[in-house]
Enzyme design. Sequence first.
Site, PDB file in Angstrom:
ATOM      1  N   ASP A  17      14.626  32.503  37.142  1.00 19.06           N
ATOM      2  CA  ASP A  17      14.482  31.365  38.055  1.00 19.06           C
ATOM      3  C   ASP A  17      13.561  31.691  39.233  1.00 19.06           C
ATOM      4  O   ASP A  17      13.395  32.863  39.588  1.00 19.06           O
ATOM      5  CB  ASP A  17      15.883  30.971  38.556  1.00 19.06           C
ATOM      6  N   HIS A  34       5.059  29.619  36.344  1.00 18.13           N
ATOM      7  CA  HIS A  34       5.490  29.934  34.974  1.00 18.13           C
ATOM      8  C   HIS A  34       4.510  30.923  34.327  1.00 18.13           C
ATOM      9  O   HIS A  34       4.916  31.838  33.616  1.00 18.13           O
ATOM     10  CB  HIS A  34       5.585  28.659  34.129  1.00 18.13           C
ATOM     11  N   LEU A 128      14.630  46.493  19.912  1.00 23.01           N
ATOM     12  CA  LEU A 128      15.186  45.502  20.853  1.00 23.01           C
ATOM     13  C   LEU A 128      15.374  44.129  20.197  1.00 23.01           C
ATOM     14  O   LEU A 128      14.428  43.570  19.628  1.00 23.01           O
ATOM     15  CB  LEU A 128      14.232  45.361  22.051  1.00 23.01           C
TER      16      LEU A 128
HETATM   17  C1  FPP Z   1      12.920  28.411  35.944  1.00 24.71           C
HETATM   18  O1  FPP Z   1      12.194  28.431  37.151  1.00 24.71           O
HETATM   19  C2  FPP Z   1      12.040  28.811  34.859  1.00 24.71           C
HETATM   20  C3  FPP Z   1      11.736  28.053  33.769  1.00 24.71           C
HETATM   21  C4  FPP Z   1      12.304  26.708  33.524  1.00 24.71           C
HETATM   22  C5  FPP Z   1      10.772  28.535  32.761  1.00 24.71           C
HETATM   23  C6  FPP Z   1      10.846  29.999  32.469  1.00 24.71           C
HETATM   24  C7  FPP Z   1       9.656  30.404  31.713  1.00 24.71           C
HETATM   25  C8  FPP Z   1       8.960  31.529  31.932  1.00 24.71           C
HETATM   26  C9  FPP Z   1       9.354  32.572  32.909  1.00 24.71           C
HETATM   27  C10 FPP Z   1       7.758  31.735  31.134  1.00 24.71           C
HETATM   28  C11 FPP Z   1       7.874  32.903  30.224  1.00 24.71           C
HETATM   29  C12 FPP Z   1       8.734  32.662  29.050  1.00 24.71           C
HETATM   30  C13 FPP Z   1       8.379  32.888  27.765  1.00 24.71           C
HETATM   31  C14 FPP Z   1       9.405  32.885  26.711  1.00 24.71           C
HETATM   32  C15 FPP Z   1       7.002  33.142  27.356  1.00 24.71           C
HETATM   33  P1  FPP Z   1      12.018  27.085  37.948  1.00 24.71           P
HETATM   34  O2  FPP Z   1      10.829  26.373  37.457  1.00 24.71           O
HETATM   35  O3  FPP Z   1      13.304  26.292  37.863  1.00 24.71           O
HETATM   36  O4  FPP Z   1      11.797  27.585  39.411  1.00 24.71           O
HETATM   37  P2  FPP Z   1      12.290  26.877  40.743  1.00 24.71           P
HETATM   38  O5  FPP Z   1      13.792  27.036  40.759  1.00 24.71           O
HETATM   39  O6  FPP Z   1      11.617  27.654  41.798  1.00 24.71           O
HETATM   40  O7  FPP Z   1      11.868  25.439  40.672  1.00 24.71           O
END
Ligand code: FPP
Length: 238
Positions: A17, A34, A128
């Site tokens: 997150d 992301h 893994l």
């Molecule tokens: C939450 O942060 C994150 C996500 C919804 C997406 C997670 C994806 C990645 C880390 C990309 C890599 C993954 C793969 C499998 C290649 P948020 O957007 O909710 O952040 P915020 O809380 O600051 O809004």
Amino acid sequence: MNLDKNLLPHHVGIIMDGNGRWAQNQGLIRSAGHLAGVKTLKEIIKTAVNIELEALTVYAFSTENWNRPHTEVDFLMHLFSEYLEKEKRELNEKNVKIHFIGRIDELPESLIKQARDAENMMMNNTGLKFNVATNYGGQDEIVRATQKIARQVNEGTLKVDDIDADIFEAALDTCDSPPVDLMIRTGGDLRVSNFLLWQSAYAEFWFTETPFPNFKPEEFLQALSDFAKRDRRFGSIK
Ligand code: FPP
């Protein structure tokens, strides 16, 4: 950092997150967060492989994330696809066994194919276990497992009185991995957000303010080292 292998968790879950806020704090669009998150994930996997961790499950996209703006959802789907295209060979060389968990059949057709191709490519790997939770919700997984079991009862291949925790676990998406020992959440919030609800019954939790893009291997190892000091009693007493 000196980690005692015997005190390592078998299975680590990560709620990745804070990507969006990390980007916005720098005047960037949320998707840039992301993108930066992918870079972090690659480093975490490298570390997990080096320390011979058994299983790692990451929360890439929840069943609730469809409610985000179209542009962000599209970007994420594209990112997952690009990640697989670019990384699958290296993951395979590292003996990683990738597995997608969640309602995979509701993802875009091309991504489903890439996910299945990557799984097939790594099917016989013994390193893994890397589970990618995509269109995943813990309650949804429990409902789907219950449906699978109910179907077996209906067909007469399973008796109601024979249903136990082992049978239930075998019906979950994570049936190949041990229970979660350590759950990490980056980005400062202190909640589970419908992630691995069954599997984390006795997990130790580790929260950090660090947004996922800034979550470096050093901090990951710090979490593992803290885990090694936890007194796990599993409801019993010493
Ligand atoms: C939450 O942060 C994150 C996500 C919804 C997406 C997670 C994806 C990645 C880390 C990309 C890599 C993954 C793969 C499998 C290649 P948020 O957007 O909710 O952040 P915020 O809380 O600051 O809004």
